[in-house]
Design a protein around this motif. Structure first.
Motif, PDB file in Angstrom:
ATOM      1  N   GLU A 454       0.615  -1.319   0.073  1.00 59.50           N
ATOM      2  CA  GLU A 454      -0.265  -0.259  -0.328  1.00 59.50           C
ATOM      3  C   GLU A 454       0.750   1.182   0.114  1.00 59.50           C
ATOM      4  O   GLU A 454       0.254   1.834  -0.188  1.00 59.50           O
ATOM      5  CB  GLU A 454      -0.686  -0.133   0.876  1.00 59.50           C
ATOM      6  N   GLY A 455       1.961   1.261   0.074  1.00 65.28           N
ATOM      7  CA  GLY A 455       2.939   2.252   0.542  1.00 65.28           C
ATOM      8  C   GLY A 455       3.766   2.396  -0.819  1.00 65.28           C
ATOM      9  O   GLY A 455       4.536   3.613  -0.741  1.00 65.28           O
ATOM     10  N   MET A 456       3.771   2.362  -2.077  1.00 60.37           N
ATOM     11  CA  MET A 456       4.385   2.080  -2.820  1.00 60.37           C
ATOM     12  C   MET A 456       3.929   3.781  -3.460  1.00 60.37           C
ATOM     13  O   MET A 456       2.242   3.297  -3.651  1.00 60.37           O
ATOM     14  CB  MET A 456       3.639   1.077  -4.146  1.00 60.37           C
ATOM     15  N   LEU A 457       4.442   4.432  -3.819  1.00 62.22           N
ATOM     16  CA  LEU A 457       4.082   5.828  -4.367  1.00 62.22           C
ATOM     17  C   LEU A 457       2.746   5.878  -5.264  1.00 62.22           C
ATOM     18  O   LEU A 457       1.765   6.469  -4.509  1.00 62.22           O
ATOM     19  CB  LEU A 457       5.588   6.126  -5.181  1.00 62.22           C
ATOM     20  N   PRO A 458       2.989   5.490  -6.578  1.00 65.94           N
ATOM     21  CA  PRO A 458       1.431   5.351  -6.553  1.00 65.94           C
ATOM     22  C   PRO A 458       0.758   5.168  -5.745  1.00 65.94           C
ATOM     23  O   PRO A 458      -0.767   5.892  -6.256  1.00 65.94           O
ATOM     24  CB  PRO A 458       1.633   4.659  -8.388  1.00 65.94           C
ATOM     25  N   THR A 459       0.057   4.034  -5.858  1.00 63.23           N
ATOM     26  CA  THR A 459      -1.141   3.558  -5.027  1.00 63.23           C
ATOM     27  C   THR A 459      -1.020   4.491  -3.516  1.00 63.23           C
ATOM     28  O   THR A 459      -2.121   4.751  -3.303  1.00 63.23           O
ATOM     29  CB  THR A 459      -0.758   2.231  -3.896  1.00 63.23           C
ATOM     30  N   ASP A 460      -0.257   5.059  -2.599  1.00 66.59           N
ATOM     31  CA  ASP A 460      -0.597   5.775  -1.774  1.00 66.59           C
ATOM     32  C   ASP A 460      -0.559   7.065  -2.115  1.00 66.59           C
ATOM     33  O   ASP A 460      -1.885   7.759  -1.516  1.00 66.59           O
ATOM     34  CB  ASP A 460       1.079   6.074  -1.472  1.00 66.59           C
ATOM     35  N   LEU A 461      -0.203   7.979  -3.210  1.00 68.27           N
ATOM     36  CA  LEU A 461      -0.947   8.828  -3.196  1.00 68.27           C
ATOM     37  C   LEU A 461      -2.646   9.305  -3.999  1.00 68.27           C
ATOM     38  O   LEU A 461      -3.681   9.691  -3.236  1.00 68.27           O
ATOM     39  CB  LEU A 461      -0.155   9.358  -5.293  1.00 68.27           C
ATOM     40  N   THR A 462      -2.830   7.762  -4.520  1.00 70.12           N
ATOM     41  CA  THR A 462      -4.631   8.113  -5.028  1.00 70.12           C
ATOM     42  C   THR A 462      -5.051   7.368  -4.111  1.00 70.12           C
ATOM     43  O   THR A 462      -6.445   8.448  -3.494  1.00 70.12           O
ATOM     44  CB  THR A 462      -4.296   6.827  -6.279  1.00 70.12           C
ATOM     45  N   THR A 463      -4.415   7.131  -2.501  1.00 70.17           N
ATOM     46  CA  THR A 463      -5.352   6.481  -1.919  1.00 70.17           C
ATOM     47  C   THR A 463      -5.588   8.156  -0.669  1.00 70.17           C
ATOM     48  O   THR A 463      -6.572   7.948  -0.364  1.00 70.17           O
ATOM     49  CB  THR A 463      -4.731   5.643  -0.505  1.00 70.17           C
ATOM     50  N   PHE A 464      -4.267   8.785  -0.647  1.00 74.03           N
ATOM     51  CA  PHE A 464      -4.900  10.107  -0.395  1.00 74.03           C
ATOM     52  C   PHE A 464      -5.469  11.236  -0.701  1.00 74.03           C
ATOM     53  O   PHE A 464      -5.641  11.933  -0.375  1.00 74.03           O
ATOM     54  CB  PHE A 464      -3.490  10.485   0.402  1.00 74.03           C
ATOM     55  N   GLY A 465      -6.411  10.262  -1.955  1.00 76.45           N
ATOM     56  CA  GLY A 465      -6.420  11.656  -2.644  1.00 76.45           C
ATOM     57  C   GLY A 465      -5.400  12.912  -3.649  1.00 76.45           C
ATOM     58  O   GLY A 465      -6.414  14.021  -3.848  1.00 76.45           O
ATOM     59  N   VAL A 466      -4.624  12.398  -3.630  1.00 75.00           N
ATOM     60  CA  VAL A 466      -4.085  13.334  -4.562  1.00 75.00           C
ATOM     61  C   VAL A 466      -2.462  13.176  -5.605  1.00 75.00           C
ATOM     62  O   VAL A 466      -1.748  13.819  -5.866  1.00 75.00           O
ATOM     63  CB  VAL A 466      -2.673  13.977  -3.477  1.00 75.00           C
ATOM     64  N   GLY A 467      -3.323  12.087  -6.588  1.00 77.78           N
ATOM     65  CA  GLY A 467      -2.603  11.463  -7.303  1.00 77.78           C
ATOM     66  C   GLY A 467      -2.409  13.210  -8.479  1.00 77.78           C
ATOM     67  O   GLY A 467      -3.194  13.555  -8.813  1.00 77.78           O
ATOM     68  N   THR A 468      -1.812  12.957  -9.805  1.00 81.13           N
ATOM     69  CA  THR A 468      -2.079  13.588 -10.534  1.00 81.13           C
ATOM     70  C   THR A 468      -3.254  13.885 -10.997  1.00 81.13           C
ATOM     71  O   THR A 468      -3.643  14.707 -12.049  1.00 81.13           O
ATOM     72  CB  THR A 468      -1.026  13.268 -11.886  1.00 81.13           C
ATOM     73  N   ASP A 469      -4.507  13.154 -10.752  1.00 77.53           N
ATOM     74  CA  ASP A 469      -5.205  13.748 -11.411  1.00 77.53           C
ATOM     75  C   ASP A 469      -6.381  14.296 -10.157  1.00 77.53           C
ATOM     76  O   ASP A 469      -7.646  14.417 -10.352  1.00 77.53           O
ATOM     77  CB  ASP A 469      -6.513  12.449 -11.567  1.00 77.53           C
ATOM     78  N   SER A 470      -6.002  14.296  -9.203  1.00 78.30           N
ATOM     79  CA  SER A 470      -6.050  15.302  -7.869  1.00 78.30           C
ATOM     80  C   SER A 470      -6.828  17.348  -8.714  1.00 78.30           C
ATOM     81  O   SER A 470      -5.324  17.389  -9.155  1.00 78.30           O
ATOM     82  CB  SER A 470      -5.537  15.075  -7.329  1.00 78.30           C
ATOM     83  N   THR A 471      -6.959  17.875  -7.908  1.00 81.56           N
ATOM     84  CA  THR A 471      -7.042  19.005  -8.004  1.00 81.56           C
ATOM     85  C   THR A 471      -5.662  20.175  -7.958  1.00 81.56           C
ATOM     86  O   THR A 471      -5.427  21.257  -8.540  1.00 81.56           O
ATOM     87  CB  THR A 471      -8.024  20.060  -7.849  1.00 81.56           C
ATOM     88  N   LEU A 472      -4.520  19.220  -7.158  1.00 85.31           N
ATOM     89  CA  LEU A 472      -3.462  19.764  -6.705  1.00 85.31           C
ATOM     90  C   LEU A 472      -2.661  19.778  -7.414  1.00 85.31           C
ATOM     91  O   LEU A 472      -2.048  18.328  -7.655  1.00 85.31           O
ATOM     92  CB  LEU A 472      -3.281  19.361  -5.738  1.00 85.31           C
ATOM     93  N   THR A 473      -2.606  20.693  -8.120  1.00 84.91           N
ATOM     94  CA  THR A 473      -1.388  20.449  -9.623  1.00 84.91           C
ATOM     95  C   THR A 473       0.360  21.131  -9.118  1.00 84.91           C
ATOM     96  O   THR A 473       0.689  20.634  -9.600  1.00 84.91           O
ATOM     97  CB  THR A 473      -1.796  21.716 -10.434  1.00 84.91           C
ATOM     98  N   ASP A 474      -0.280  21.684  -8.022  1.00 90.71           N
ATOM     99  CA  ASP A 474       1.046  22.494  -7.707  1.00 90.71           C
ATOM    100  C   ASP A 474       1.721  21.058  -6.218  1.00 90.71           C
ATOM    101  O   ASP A 474       1.534  21.810  -5.172  1.00 90.71           O
ATOM    102  CB  ASP A 474       1.746  23.952  -7.411  1.00 90.71           C
ATOM    103  N   TYR A 475       2.096  19.965  -6.482  1.00 93.19           N
ATOM    104  CA  TYR A 475       3.127  19.540  -5.288  1.00 93.19           C
ATOM    105  C   TYR A 475       3.839  18.467  -6.183  1.00 93.19           C
ATOM    106  O   TYR A 475       3.915  17.829  -6.392  1.00 93.19           O
ATOM    107  CB  TYR A 475       1.928  18.347  -5.808  1.00 93.19           C
TER     108      TYR A 475
END
Length: 684
Positions: A454-475
Motif C-alpha cells: 500500500e505504501g508504493m508511491l502511485p498507490t499511496d498518492l491515490t489513497t490520499f486523493g492527491v494523485g496526478t488527477d487531483s485538483t492539487l496541481t502544484d505538488y
C-alpha cells in the motif's frame, strides 16, 4: 548493538550540565574500514533452479555461512520489537570515501562551534579558556589539510576495470595508507570533542534563553542560515511545506469538513475570498494534515522544563483558479472540546494566536517526520529487506546483485541512530516532545504498521486523493518523485528481463520465495504487505519499491533536515509552552515562548546539519564498496553499450533536466529529488 563510548572531553573542559552532549553518530566506527579482495557482483548471475546440483549446494553453503553473520533480532532496546541485524557485520562498515565526507561535515560543525564560543566569550557569557579555543583552531586547520588530501585522492584519475589493481597498490603507499587512516581517526575524535561540547555559561546570565528570532539566527556563524530563517512566518511558505517540505507525505484530500477542525462557512469565506466552503468540498479543493498518530507520545521534560505536543488538524484549500495551497484553519488540540478553530489573521488581537497555531503544527510535523516518514518508513523498512537479502539470496543471484548496493551504509547508520540518536540523553530525547520511551515506541509502531504494498508511491498518492488527477496541481514532491519512480521501474524492468524470461521463472525461484517469506514473517522481518512474487510484474514492483525507498524517498525526507529543519523556529520537536486556548489576546512574546531554549536550538542545528549534508554515490552509481571502488556489475548484458545500466543513467539525466526546467517556474526550487541529489542508499 554496542553502546557508543562516552566523550572523554567532559573530564577536561566545560560541557553541558546534563552530561549528555551531542554525539556525532557513527563516528566511533567510521574509520575502522574494510580491506581485502575487491567485492563485485557475479559476472554471470544465475537463478537457483537453473544451476547444477553442485552449484545449488555451493549456494546453500554460502547462505548458511552468511546467515551466521546476518542474524535477526527484535530486541534492540531503543526500537522495541523492530526487526534488525543482531550484530553489525564488519562488511557493513562504511567506506573511507564516506567517512571522509562525514569528517568534512564535522569540520564545518567544529568551525561553527568555535565561532559561537568566541562570540560568547566576547559578550562575557562564557568562561571557556581562550587558550582552548586557540588550540582547537589549530586542530581544525590541520584536520582540514588532511581531509583535503584524502578528497584529492578520490578525485584523481578514475578507476577502471583495467587499472583498479594498480590503484589499489598505489593506495597502500600514498594518501590512503594505514598511517593516514589513523590520522583521520585521531582528528575525527578531536573534532568530535569540539562539536559535542557545550559552553559553560556565566552564572550571572542565568538560565533564561533568548526570545528573539535574531538570537536563533545568531547561532549560524560559519554555517549559512537557510532561507527559511526569514520566510517561515509567511502563510504561503507554511502551506508550501506541506507539498515540498520535510514531510510531504501527509497531505490528503477531504470530502467533508473534519470533525476535529470544524471550520465554518463564514470562517472559510473570510480567508478564501471569492470562494465558498461547499464549493471547495464539491470541487475536491479542500485538504488536511491530521497528526492523530502522535497521540501515543507522552510529553516529557528537559532540565526540569515541561515540554508540550498535541495532535493538531490543519486545513488547506486550493482557491478557484489558483495552483498553490493556502492555509485555512487549525485546531491545535482536537481532543480538547474547548480548543478553538484558529484561522489566519493580521489583526493585532488575532495574528499571534495564528502564528502559535502554525508553530503547533510545525512541531507535530517535526515529530511525524522524524518518527514516521524518516526513521520508521525508510531506515527501518530497508533494514529488514537488507538483512533478508543477505540471508536468503545467494551472491550468485541477480536480485542480490541488483539490490545490495542500495543497502550500503544502512545497517551501519541504523545502529548509530539506535545507539546515539534515539536513546536516553540523545538528540531525540532532548529536542522532541515525547518521553524517550514513548518516542521509541511510536517509531516502532510506525514501522510495524507500515504496509509495503500500500505504501508504493502511485498507490499511496491515490489513497490520499492527491494523485496526478487531483485538483492539487502544484505538488513538487509528488511530481518529481513519480519521475524518479518511473525511471527506477524502467531500469528494474530491463534488468529483471535479462534473467527472468517468463513468470514461471519467478514462481520457480526458491531463493526468491524464501527471501520474501523472511521479510514478511512476524518473527523475522515482520514487514506487512510484503508478498511472495509469482510474476515478473510483481517482482519488478517489489524491487522498484525497495530501491525507491532506500534512495529517493529517503532523500526527500533526509535532506530537508538541513535546508529547513536546522532552524528551530521553523520546525522543531517540541513546544515549550502550551498551545493557544483562545484565538484572541496573544502576543509575540507568547509565540516566542513556545520555541526551544537556545542550547537545544544549537543542538538541533548540529544534528540536522550533519544528517542533511552527506551526499554519497548518487542514484545510478554502482561501485564496489572496496577501494579503489571499481564498477559493481560485471555482466556484459547489464553494463554493455546501450544496455540496461546505460539506459538507466540516460533516463536519470532526462529526469534531472525535467526537474531543473520545472524549478525555473517554481517560486521556490524543489531540489531534493534531483537524481544528482539522491544517494543510492540510506547511508546517513
Amino acid at each position: 548493538m554496542h553502546q557508543p563510548k562516552s566523550s572523554e572531553f567532559a573530564k577536561t573542559a566545560n560541557v553541558s550540565s546534563d552530561g549528555h552532549p551531542f554525539k556525532v553518530p557513527g563516528l566511533d566506527k567510521a574509520f575502522e574500514g574494510q580491506s581485502g579482495a575487491t567485492n563485485q557482483a557475479p559476472a554471470n548471475p544465475t537463478l537457483p533452479q537453473n544451476d547444477t546440483p553442485a552449484e545449488q549446494q555451493a549456494r546453500k553453503t554460502q547462505l548458511a555461512s552468511t546467515q551466521t553473520v546476518y542474524e535477526w533480532t527484535q530486541t534492540i532496546p531503543s526500537l522495541p520489537g523492530v526487526p534488525a541485524v543482531k550484530d553489525l557485520p564488519k562488511s557493513e562498515l562504511p567506506t573511507l570515501e564516506w567517512a571522509a565526507k562525514l569528517l568534512r561535515v564535522v569540520l564545518d560543525l567544529a568551525k561553527n562551534q568555535l565561532a559561537i564560543e568566541e562570540s560568547k566569550i566576547a559578550k562575557g557569557l562564557a568562561v571557556l579558556d581562550p587558550l582552548i579555543i586557540a588550540a582547537d583552531k589549530a586542530i581544525v586547520a590541520e584536520a582540514e589539510k588532511l581531509v583535503a588530501k584524502v578528497e584529492a585522492e578520490f578525485k584523481s584519475s578514475p578507476v577502471t576495470k583495467s587499472n583498479w589493481k594498480t590503484k589499489l597498490e598505489e593506495a597502500a603507499e600514498v594518501a590512503l595508507g594505514d598511517a593516514v587512516i589513523a590520522d583521520l581517526k585521531n582528528y575525527s575524535e578531536k573534532l568530535a570533542r569540539i562539536v559535542e561540547r557545550g559552553v559553560a555559561m556565566d552564572e550571572a546570565a542565568g538560565s533564561l534563553d533568548p526570545r528573539s528570532l535574531e538570537d536563533y539566527r545568531d547561532i549560524f556563524k560559519t554555517i549559512d542560515l537557510p532561507p527559511i530563517g526569514y520566510t517561515f512566518e509567511d502563510d504561503m511558505e507554511f502551506a508550501r511545506l506541506r507539498v515540498a517540505g520535510p514531510n510531504s507525505v501527509l497531505i490528503e484530500a477531504v470530502s467533508a469538513v473534519p470533525l476535529g477542525c470544524p471550520v465554518t462557512a463564514e470562517q472559510y469565506e473570510a480567508v478564501v475570498a471569492g470562494d465558498t466552503l461547499q464549493a471547495a468540498l464539491n470541487d475536491g479543493r479542500l485538504f488536511q494534515c491530521d497528526y492523530k498518530d502522535l497521540a501515543t507520545l507522552d510529553a516529557g521534560t528537559w532540565n526540569s522544563e515541561q515540554k508540550y505536543i498535541t495532535c493538531p488538524i490543519a486545513l488547506f484549500a486550493l482557491p478557484p483558479e489558483a495552483d498553490a495551497l493556502v492555509p485555512v484553519a487549525i485546531n491545535c488540540d482536537p481532543s480538547n472540546v474547548a480548543s478553538p478553530v484558529i484561522t489566519p489573521s493580521l489583526a493585532n488581537d488575532k495574528q499571534w494566536a495564528w502564528q502559535m497555531a502554525k508553530f503547533c503544527v510545525q512541531v507535530a510535523d517535526g515529530n511525524y517526520h522524524e518518527l514516521y516518514a524518516h526513521l520508521a518508513r525508510t531506515h527501518l523498512v530497508i533494514e529488514a529487506v537488507a538483512v533478508a537479502t543477505h540471508r536468503q539470496l545467494a551472491e550468485e543471484h541477480p536480485i542480490w546483485a541488483l539490490l545490495v548496493r542500495h543497502f550500503e551504509g544502512t545497517l551501519f547508520i541504523n545502529e548509530a541512530a539506535a545507539t546515539s540518536l534515539i536513546t536516553a540523553g540523545g538528540p531525540i530525547d532532548h529536542i522532541f516532545a515525547g518521553t524517550i520511551t514513548s518516542s521509541q515506541e511510536t517509531a516502532a509502531t510506525a514501522r510495524l504498521t507500515f504496509n509495503f504494498t500500500e505504501g508504493m508511491l502511485p498507490t499511496d498518492l491515490t489513497t490520499f486523493g492527491v494523485g496526478t488527477d487531483s485538483t492539487l496541481t502544484d505538488y513538487p514532491y509528488r511530481d518529481d518523485a513519480l519521475l524518479v519512480w518511473d525511471a527506477i521501474q524502467a531500469w528494474v524492468t530491463d534488468y529483471v528481463g535479462v534473467y527472468y524470461v517468463s513468470d514461471s521463472d519467478v514462481a520457480g525461484d526458491t531463493e526468491l520465495a524464501a527471501w520474501a517469506a523472511d521479510i514478511a514473517s512476524t518473527d523475522k522481518g515482520n514487514l506487512v504487505g510484503f508478498n511472495v512474487p509469482t510474476t515478473i510484474t510483481e517482482l519488478v514492483d517489489i524491487c522498484t519499491m525497495i530501491i525507491f525507498t532506500g534512495s529517493a524517498q529517503h532523500a526527500s525526507v533526509n535532506f530537508p533536515q538541513k535546508a529547513v529543519m536546522e532552524f528551530a523556529p521553523a520546525v522543531t520537536g517540541s513546544m515549550w509552552q502550551a498551545s493557544p486556548d483562545t484565538a484572541l489576546g496573544k502576543n509575540k512574546s507568547d509565540w516566542l515562548a513556545m520555541m526551544p531554549p537556545q542550547e537545544l536550538a544549537a543542538e538541533q542545528l548540529k544534528v540536522l546539519f550533519l544528517l542533511g549534508s552527506i551526499y554519497y554515490r548518487p542514484l545510478g552509481t554502482y561501485l564496489s564498496p572496496e577501494f579503489p571502488y571499481p564498477q559493481w556489475f560485471q555482466d556484459p548484458k547489464i553494463i554493455g553499450k546501450e544496455g540496461p545500466l546505460e539506459k538507466f543513467n540516460a533516463n536519470l539525466k532526462s529526469v534531472e533536466e525535467q526537474i531543473a526546467k520545472r524549478n525555473l517556474n517554481r517560486k521556490v526550487p524543489y531540489e531534493f529529488l534531483l537524481p544528482s541529489n539522491i544517494p543510492s542508499s540510506t547511508n546517513i
